[in-house]
Enzyme design. Structure first.
Site, PDB file in Angstrom:
ATOM      1  N   ARG A  69     -75.362 -39.525 -85.240  1.00  0.00           N
ATOM      2  CA  ARG A  69     -76.285 -38.759 -84.460  1.00  0.00           C
ATOM      3  C   ARG A  69     -76.648 -37.744 -85.133  1.00  0.00           C
ATOM      4  O   ARG A  69     -76.549 -37.065 -86.289  1.00  0.00           O
ATOM      5  CB  ARG A  69     -75.963 -38.024 -83.500  1.00  0.00           C
ATOM      6  CG  ARG A  69     -75.197 -38.441 -82.284  1.00  0.00           C
ATOM      7  CD  ARG A  69     -74.528 -38.417 -80.943  1.00  0.00           C
ATOM      8  NE  ARG A  69     -73.608 -39.299 -80.327  1.00  0.00           N
ATOM      9  CZ  ARG A  69     -74.625 -39.831 -78.612  1.00  0.00           C
ATOM     10  NH1 ARG A  69     -75.527 -38.398 -78.495  1.00  0.00           N
ATOM     11  NH2 ARG A  69     -73.718 -40.624 -78.160  1.00  0.00           N
ATOM     12  N   GLN A  73     -96.196 -31.702 -86.964  1.00  0.00           N
ATOM     13  CA  GLN A  73     -96.447 -33.305 -86.260  1.00  0.00           C
ATOM     14  C   GLN A  73     -95.031 -33.464 -86.697  1.00  0.00           C
ATOM     15  O   GLN A  73     -93.692 -32.907 -87.482  1.00  0.00           O
ATOM     16  CB  GLN A  73     -96.649 -34.049 -87.291  1.00  0.00           C
ATOM     17  CG  GLN A  73     -95.969 -34.038 -89.274  1.00  0.00           C
ATOM     18  CD  GLN A  73     -97.042 -34.321 -89.875  1.00  0.00           C
ATOM     19  OE1 GLN A  73     -96.954 -35.770 -89.698  1.00  0.00           O
ATOM     20  NE2 GLN A  73     -98.636 -33.855 -89.864  1.00  0.00           N
ATOM     21  N   ARG A 129     -91.127 -43.935 -87.496  1.00  0.00           N
ATOM     22  CA  ARG A 129     -91.050 -44.663 -87.650  1.00  0.00           C
ATOM     23  C   ARG A 129     -92.220 -45.800 -86.720  1.00  0.00           C
ATOM     24  O   ARG A 129     -90.989 -45.925 -85.583  1.00  0.00           O
ATOM     25  CB  ARG A 129     -90.693 -45.261 -88.737  1.00  0.00           C
ATOM     26  CG  ARG A 129     -90.625 -44.392 -89.937  1.00  0.00           C
ATOM     27  CD  ARG A 129     -89.101 -44.862 -91.618  1.00  0.00           C
ATOM     28  NE  ARG A 129     -89.642 -44.265 -92.270  1.00  0.00           N
ATOM     29  CZ  ARG A 129     -88.750 -42.748 -92.438  1.00  0.00           C
ATOM     30  NH1 ARG A 129     -88.039 -42.103 -91.048  1.00  0.00           N
ATOM     31  NH2 ARG A 129     -88.828 -42.511 -93.852  1.00  0.00           N
ATOM     32  N   GLU A 135     -88.132 -37.087 -73.687  1.00  0.00           N
ATOM     33  CA  GLU A 135     -87.499 -36.396 -72.359  1.00  0.00           C
ATOM     34  C   GLU A 135     -88.939 -35.751 -71.803  1.00  0.00           C
ATOM     35  O   GLU A 135     -90.157 -35.478 -72.474  1.00  0.00           O
ATOM     36  CB  GLU A 135     -87.401 -34.764 -72.756  1.00  0.00           C
ATOM     37  CG  GLU A 135     -86.970 -33.666 -71.833  1.00  0.00           C
ATOM     38  CD  GLU A 135     -86.045 -32.634 -72.261  1.00  0.00           C
ATOM     39  OE1 GLU A 135     -84.993 -31.980 -71.483  1.00  0.00           O
ATOM     40  OE2 GLU A 135     -86.024 -31.982 -73.797  1.00  0.00           O
ATOM     41  N   HIS A 160     -84.647 -36.222 -79.530  1.00  0.00           N
ATOM     42  CA  HIS A 160     -85.425 -36.531 -78.941  1.00  0.00           C
ATOM     43  C   HIS A 160     -87.255 -35.386 -78.858  1.00  0.00           C
ATOM     44  O   HIS A 160     -86.995 -34.821 -79.288  1.00  0.00           O
ATOM     45  CB  HIS A 160     -85.487 -36.399 -77.423  1.00  0.00           C
ATOM     46  CG  HIS A 160     -85.059 -35.129 -76.445  1.00  0.00           C
ATOM     47  ND1 HIS A 160     -84.043 -34.897 -76.598  1.00  0.00           N
ATOM     48  CD2 HIS A 160     -85.422 -34.052 -76.182  1.00  0.00           C
ATOM     49  CE1 HIS A 160     -83.875 -33.595 -76.244  1.00  0.00           C
ATOM     50  NE2 HIS A 160     -85.165 -33.086 -75.709  1.00  0.00           N
ATOM     51  N   LYS A 166     -76.427 -34.316 -64.294  1.00  0.00           N
ATOM     52  CA  LYS A 166     -76.442 -32.452 -63.990  1.00  0.00           C
ATOM     53  C   LYS A 166     -77.580 -32.129 -63.913  1.00  0.00           C
ATOM     54  O   LYS A 166     -77.116 -31.331 -63.098  1.00  0.00           O
ATOM     55  CB  LYS A 166     -74.723 -32.109 -64.289  1.00  0.00           C
ATOM     56  CG  LYS A 166     -73.878 -32.870 -64.415  1.00  0.00           C
ATOM     57  CD  LYS A 166     -72.612 -32.016 -65.459  1.00  0.00           C
ATOM     58  CE  LYS A 166     -71.701 -32.315 -65.137  1.00  0.00           C
ATOM     59  NZ  LYS A 166     -70.074 -31.732 -65.505  1.00  0.00           N
ATOM     60  N   MET A 167     -78.910 -32.488 -65.081  1.00  0.00           N
ATOM     61  CA  MET A 167     -79.974 -31.586 -64.663  1.00  0.00           C
ATOM     62  C   MET A 167     -80.674 -32.655 -64.396  1.00  0.00           C
ATOM     63  O   MET A 167     -81.378 -33.268 -64.431  1.00  0.00           O
ATOM     64  CB  MET A 167     -80.000 -31.732 -66.845  1.00  0.00           C
ATOM     65  CG  MET A 167     -79.243 -30.528 -66.856  1.00  0.00           C
ATOM     66  SD  MET A 167     -79.771 -30.471 -68.402  1.00  0.00           S
ATOM     67  CE  MET A 167     -81.278 -29.094 -68.426  1.00  0.00           C
ATOM     68  N   ASN A 199     -94.475 -49.241 -91.412  1.00  0.00           N
ATOM     69  CA  ASN A 199     -94.601 -50.568 -93.007  1.00  0.00           C
ATOM     70  C   ASN A 199     -95.232 -51.891 -92.740  1.00  0.00           C
ATOM     71  O   ASN A 199     -94.757 -52.444 -92.134  1.00  0.00           O
ATOM     72  CB  ASN A 199     -93.373 -49.967 -93.259  1.00  0.00           C
ATOM     73  CG  ASN A 199     -92.513 -48.880 -93.349  1.00  0.00           C
ATOM     74  OD1 ASN A 199     -92.913 -47.713 -94.326  1.00  0.00           O
ATOM     75  ND2 ASN A 199     -92.444 -48.139 -93.170  1.00  0.00           N
ATOM     76  N   GLU A 220     -96.511 -38.383 -85.558  1.00  0.00           N
ATOM     77  CA  GLU A 220     -97.914 -38.979 -86.933  1.00  0.00           C
ATOM     78  C   GLU A 220     -96.611 -40.699 -86.486  1.00  0.00           C
ATOM     79  O   GLU A 220     -95.744 -41.030 -86.775  1.00  0.00           O
ATOM     80  CB  GLU A 220     -97.086 -38.563 -87.790  1.00  0.00           C
ATOM     81  CG  GLU A 220     -97.137 -40.215 -89.482  1.00  0.00           C
ATOM     82  CD  GLU A 220     -96.682 -38.992 -90.598  1.00  0.00           C
ATOM     83  OE1 GLU A 220     -96.589 -40.035 -91.273  1.00  0.00           O
ATOM     84  OE2 GLU A 220     -96.691 -37.747 -91.089  1.00  0.00           O
TER      85      GLU A 220
END
Length: 186
Positions: free
Chosen positions: A121, A31, A35, A171, A125, A155-156, A101, A97
């Site tokens: 960072r 998993q 949150r 993604e 993803h 580009k991709m 809260n 998961e």
């Protein structure tokens, strides 16, 4: 890099161990956890938009939170006994998961969670394989899903990124063309 060595070979990946410790033979990725602010909104997204099923819900009243385990498993095969269902859920691969809260859904001061894609960072993803990226993205567009990147942007070509209700990136790529998308980097 030696021409005869693949990119995955230990010679090209310092620190990579080639002999897997016998003690880890039964390990698998079970998993990742997000949150979430509002389970009603997130459950709708992951079930209706992405087609996942709720594998198991666990509530912890003393600590005021709930866990929702989502995945692509066939729940008709899941045990009905709550303990057995929990064991079954934790035996599934690649689940999400969703942790709620209690109270965040109605708290006007709650600003949401950091998704890892802005400074500082960190987490980036998850990835979902679809049958056809373009058809999936057309459907997501019609459902009002927010895009980070559409399949022909950047580009991709052929991969896309969408956001879930809490801003986590997902993604999207399809099994038929992912090899072509990454061909120059394989």
């Amino acid at each position: 890099m030696a021409a005869s060595e693949s990119k995955e070979s230990p010679a090209n990946n310092p620190g990579l161990h080639t002999t897997i410790d016998e003690a880890t033979k039964g390990y698998f990725m079970q998993q990742t956890m997000f949150r979430i602010k509002d389970p009603k909104v997130s459950l709708d997204f992951y079930s209706r938009v992405l087609g996942m099923s709720l594998l198991k819900r666990l509530d912890f009243p003393e600590m005021k939170f709930s866990l929702y385990f989502m995945g692509y498993e066939d729940t008709t095969e899941a045990p009905s006994n709550p303990v057995d269902r929990t064991v079954w859920t934790f035996a599934q691969k690649a689940t999400i998961e969703l942790t709620h809260n209690w109270g965040t859904e109605s708290d006007p001061e709650f600003k949401g969670y950091h998704n890892g894609n802005s400074d500082p960072r960190g987490f980036g993803h998850i990835g979902i394989t679809v049958d056809d990226t373009y058809k999936a993205c057309e459907r997501f567009q019609n459902l009002g899903v927010e895009f980070v990147k559409k399949p022909d942007d950047g580009k991709m070509k052929g991969i896309a990124f969408i956001k879930d209700p809490d801003g986590y990136w997902i993604e999207l790529f399809d099994r038929k063309t992912i090899g072509n998308v990454t061909e120059g980097n394989a």
